[in-house]
Design a protein around this motif. Structure first.
Motif, PDB file in Angstrom:
ATOM      1  N   ILE A   1       0.850  -1.201   0.000  1.00 14.09           N
ATOM      2  CA  ILE A   1       0.000   0.000   0.000  1.00 14.09           C
ATOM      3  C   ILE A   1       0.876   1.238   0.000  1.00 14.09           C
ATOM      4  O   ILE A   1       0.666   2.175  -0.790  1.00 14.09           O
ATOM      5  CB  ILE A   1      -0.917   0.002   1.242  1.00 14.09           C
ATOM      6  CG1 ILE A   1      -1.944  -1.100   1.139  1.00 14.09           C
ATOM      7  CG2 ILE A   1      -1.613   1.337   1.368  1.00 14.09           C
ATOM      8  CD1 ILE A   1      -2.887  -1.143   2.306  1.00 14.09           C
ATOM      9  N   ASN A   2       1.882   1.239   0.880  1.00 16.62           N
ATOM     10  CA  ASN A   2       2.756   2.416   0.945  1.00 16.62           C
ATOM     11  C   ASN A   2       3.562   2.580  -0.321  1.00 16.62           C
ATOM     12  O   ASN A   2       3.746   3.691  -0.817  1.00 16.62           O
ATOM     13  CB  ASN A   2       3.687   2.282   2.148  1.00 16.62           C
ATOM     14  CG  ASN A   2       2.963   2.623   3.429  1.00 16.62           C
ATOM     15  OD1 ASN A   2       1.923   3.225   3.403  1.00 16.62           O
ATOM     16  ND2 ASN A   2       3.521   2.217   4.562  1.00 16.62           N
TER      17      ASN A   2
ATOM     18  N   TRP B   1       2.694  11.372   5.396  1.00 19.81           N
ATOM     19  CA  TRP B   1       2.181  10.831   4.149  1.00 19.81           C
ATOM     20  C   TRP B   1       2.307   9.309   4.141  1.00 19.81           C
ATOM     21  O   TRP B   1       1.380   8.592   3.814  1.00 19.81           O
ATOM     22  CB  TRP B   1       2.963  11.460   3.000  1.00 19.81           C
ATOM     23  CG  TRP B   1       2.497  11.047   1.678  1.00 19.81           C
ATOM     24  CD1 TRP B   1       1.209  10.998   1.240  1.00 19.81           C
ATOM     25  CD2 TRP B   1       3.323  10.642   0.609  1.00 19.81           C
ATOM     26  NE1 TRP B   1       1.191  10.575  -0.049  1.00 19.81           N
ATOM     27  CE2 TRP B   1       2.466  10.361  -0.473  1.00 19.81           C
ATOM     28  CE3 TRP B   1       4.693  10.499   0.440  1.00 19.81           C
ATOM     29  CZ2 TRP B   1       2.939   9.923  -1.689  1.00 19.81           C
ATOM     30  CZ3 TRP B   1       5.147  10.079  -0.779  1.00 19.81           C
ATOM     31  CH2 TRP B   1       4.276   9.804  -1.832  1.00 19.81           C
ATOM     32  N   ILE B   2       3.474   8.802   4.497  1.00 23.69           N
ATOM     33  CA  ILE B   2       3.671   7.359   4.571  1.00 23.69           C
ATOM     34  C   ILE B   2       3.806   7.003   6.040  1.00 23.69           C
ATOM     35  O   ILE B   2       4.629   7.578   6.736  1.00 23.69           O
ATOM     36  CB  ILE B   2       4.963   6.945   3.831  1.00 23.69           C
ATOM     37  CG1 ILE B   2       4.907   7.377   2.387  1.00 23.69           C
ATOM     38  CG2 ILE B   2       5.164   5.467   3.931  1.00 23.69           C
ATOM     39  CD1 ILE B   2       4.167   6.451   1.501  1.00 23.69           C
TER      40      ILE B   2
ATOM     41  N   LYS C   1       1.628   4.154  -3.043  1.00 22.60           N
ATOM     42  CA  LYS C   1       1.555   5.606  -2.859  1.00 22.60           C
ATOM     43  C   LYS C   1       2.812   6.275  -3.376  1.00 22.60           C
ATOM     44  O   LYS C   1       2.767   7.246  -4.134  1.00 22.60           O
ATOM     45  CB  LYS C   1       1.436   5.897  -1.360  1.00 22.60           C
ATOM     46  CG  LYS C   1       0.100   6.345  -0.892  1.00 22.60           C
ATOM     47  CD  LYS C   1       0.279   6.950   0.485  1.00 22.60           C
ATOM     48  CE  LYS C   1      -0.986   6.930   1.257  1.00 22.60           C
ATOM     49  NZ  LYS C   1      -0.802   7.409   2.616  1.00 22.60           N
ATOM     50  N   VAL C   2       3.964   5.725  -2.933  1.00 20.64           N
ATOM     51  CA  VAL C   2       5.229   6.345  -3.325  1.00 20.64           C
ATOM     52  C   VAL C   2       5.419   6.250  -4.828  1.00 20.64           C
ATOM     53  O   VAL C   2       5.877   7.190  -5.477  1.00 20.64           O
ATOM     54  CB  VAL C   2       6.395   5.657  -2.584  1.00 20.64           C
ATOM     55  CG1 VAL C   2       7.717   6.129  -3.152  1.00 20.64           C
ATOM     56  CG2 VAL C   2       6.341   5.975  -1.112  1.00 20.64           C
TER      57      VAL C   2
ATOM     58  N   ALA D   1       3.453   8.895  -6.688  1.00 24.79           N
ATOM     59  CA  ALA D   1       4.087  10.214  -6.627  1.00 24.79           C
ATOM     60  C   ALA D   1       5.349  10.241  -7.466  1.00 24.79           C
ATOM     61  O   ALA D   1       5.628  11.218  -8.173  1.00 24.79           O
ATOM     62  CB  ALA D   1       4.411  10.564  -5.175  1.00 24.79           C
TER      63      ALA D   1
END
Lengths: 251, 227
Positions: free
Chosen positions: A122-123, B38-39, A126-127, A130
């Motif tokens: 999941i993280n 954010w993370i 996200k990264v 971006a």
């Protein structure tokens, strides 16, 4: 999820109603959380634990005094102490505890890694999103640089284009000039030819007129007697010629 | 020292201070507030993912008016699941085994859905008392039956949760006692009983989660009818 906002300086100033703008303006900067930016990064992994619950710091703490087996001896000793002194009594709850402990350990061992990778994924997604935005922006900017360089190179070759155009224009001008020169020459020649022809005509007419006049005057001057004499002469000449021809022919 | 098996369900108090307040406040401690980052770490990520997913699923059949209940229902679900699961640990007290607590959740929330229905759309709310396609002679009987069914809902909600958890805990205690008593006498039988206990614990874990979910789901269903 409810977030708790902690403002430093949460004093009488903030106890007013929300309508008072003065409340926000009086928040001090060096005490509020804004002064802590940039926030230090979180550690990548959680604290190390041994056997799932005992933090590694305990073992590190006891190592200088009791070596590697120290914490284990401590644990065993504690357990035996509590059992023998009947501080902890083994009863039916012990078996219930063993049972639920088995379930928990089984669950953690079986599903732990997959849950961890799921959370990491999941993280990472996200990264990655971006990062993709950043990469795309960078790629488009690099592309822009390339395009700009190409345009600059194109500009360098512009003088050749201008030379060619200049040549073209010069040629056109030259052609035009020559055409006009030619035209002028033709026109002038035409005018001059006309004058020459006119003079020729004059001369011819004069000549013809003179000849006519001479002929007229000669014809007028021929008397009838001269005419008879010339005719008789012609006849006698013809006879003589006939004779000579006959004589030549018979010879 | 336990006198009877039902002592585990007695509301605990120490020197006159009820411990049930601590037991009820405990789940809040176990869910850290997500920091303004954010993370996050794995725990916060999973927690956030689960709550988001659950609330999304729960709010799917509800219209926009029902979305006002999202916070209440989601937090209720987390609360009940945590309390139920923590109750499976040994020597713990499970607040949801108390009928008072469960009725305290069920009656006000159910009543809220009914009042919302009666206030905003009384015709539709009353219309739920008669299912579609009933034959004409059955209508009076069915209205009475549906009314009783409506009024019994809070009771059912509360008692369902209480009974399931109480029964589960009781069974665990009984079978664990059986293991404990049989171990010196007939070890083989004890081991078989221990296997039964293990399976029962698995069941209880499932029941703990399912009962919390059912409680919240039924409330959302009642809300769906009325909002």
């Amino acid at each position: 999820m409810i977030r708790k906002y902690t403002y430093g300086g949460h004093t009488l100033k903030n106890s007013g109603s929300f309508g008072a703008c003065l409340v926000q303006a009086s928040r001090s900067f060096h005490q509020s959380s804004q002064s802590l930016a940039p926030v230090p990064p979180l550690p990548e992994k959680g604290g190390k634990v041994r056997h799932g619950i005992f933090p590694e710091e305990l073992f590190t703490l006891l190592y200088p005094k009791t070596g590697v087996t120290g914490p284990y001896m401590l644990g065993t000793g504690l357990l035996l102490y509590m059992l023998s002194k009947e501080i902890y009594v083994i009863n039916h709850e012990t078996f219930a505890a063993a049972s639920i402990g088995a379930v928990v350990i089984y669950g953690v061992k079986k599903f732990g890694p997959s849950v961890a990778t799921f959370a990491d994924k999941i993280n990472e997604d996200k990264v990655a999103k971006a990062q993709e935005v950043k990469d795309q922006a960078m790629a488009s900017l690099a592309q822009g640089i390339e395009d700009e360089k190409k345009e600059q190179w194109r500009v360098e070759g512009r003088h050749m284009l201008f030379d060619a155009k200049r040549n073209n224009v010069a040629m056109l001008l030259e052609t035009n000039y020559r055409e006009r020169l030619h035209m002028v020459t033709n026109e002038v020649k035409k005018r001059l030819d006309y004058q020459v022809e006119l003079q020729n005509l004059h001369r011819r007419m004069e000549q013809e007129h003179m000849v006519n006049w001479v002929e007229q005057s000669v014809i007028k001057s021929i008397t009838p007697q001269q005419e008879k004499e010339s005719i008789a002469k012609c006849i006698s000449d013809l006879k003589v010629l006939a004779k000579t021809t006959q004589a030549r022919a018979s010879v | 020292m336990m006198v009877s098996f039902f002592d585990q369900f007695a509301s605990p108090s120490y020197l006159g201070i009820p411990n049930i307040a601590v037991a009820i406040a405990l789940p809040w401690v176990l869910y850290p507030t997500p920091p303004a980052r954010w993370i996050n770490n794995r725990l916060i990520t999973i927690q956030g993912w689960f709550i988001n997913r659950f609330t999304n699923q729960l709010m799917l059949p509800l219209n926009v008016g029902g979305h006002k209940w999202a916070l209440l229902l989601a937090s209720l679900m987390i609360f009940l699941i945590t309390i139920n699961m923590l109750g499976l640990l040994p020597y713990t007290f499970t607040p949801t085994t108390q009928l008072s607590l469960n009725m305290g959740f069920a009656v006000p929330l159910w009543l809220a859905t009914v009042i919302i229905g009666m206030r905003n759309q009384p015709t539709i709310a009353l219309g739920h008392l008669l299912p579609e396609g009933t034959p004409i002679p059955l209508i009076p009987v069915l209205i009475i039956i549906e009314t009783i069914s409506l009024l019994i809902r809070p009771l059912a909600l509360g008692v369902r949760l209480t009974a399931n958890l109480t029964a589960g805990h009781l069974l665990i205690q009984l079978i664990a006692t059986a293991v404990f008593v049989l171990l010196p006498m007939m070890p083989t039988v004890a081991i078989l009983t221990a296997a039964v206990l293990f399976l029962l614990t698995l069941l209880e874990v499932a029941v703990a989660m399912i009962q919390a979910y059912v409680f919240v789901l039924l409330l959302s269903l009642y809300l769906q009818e009325n909002v």
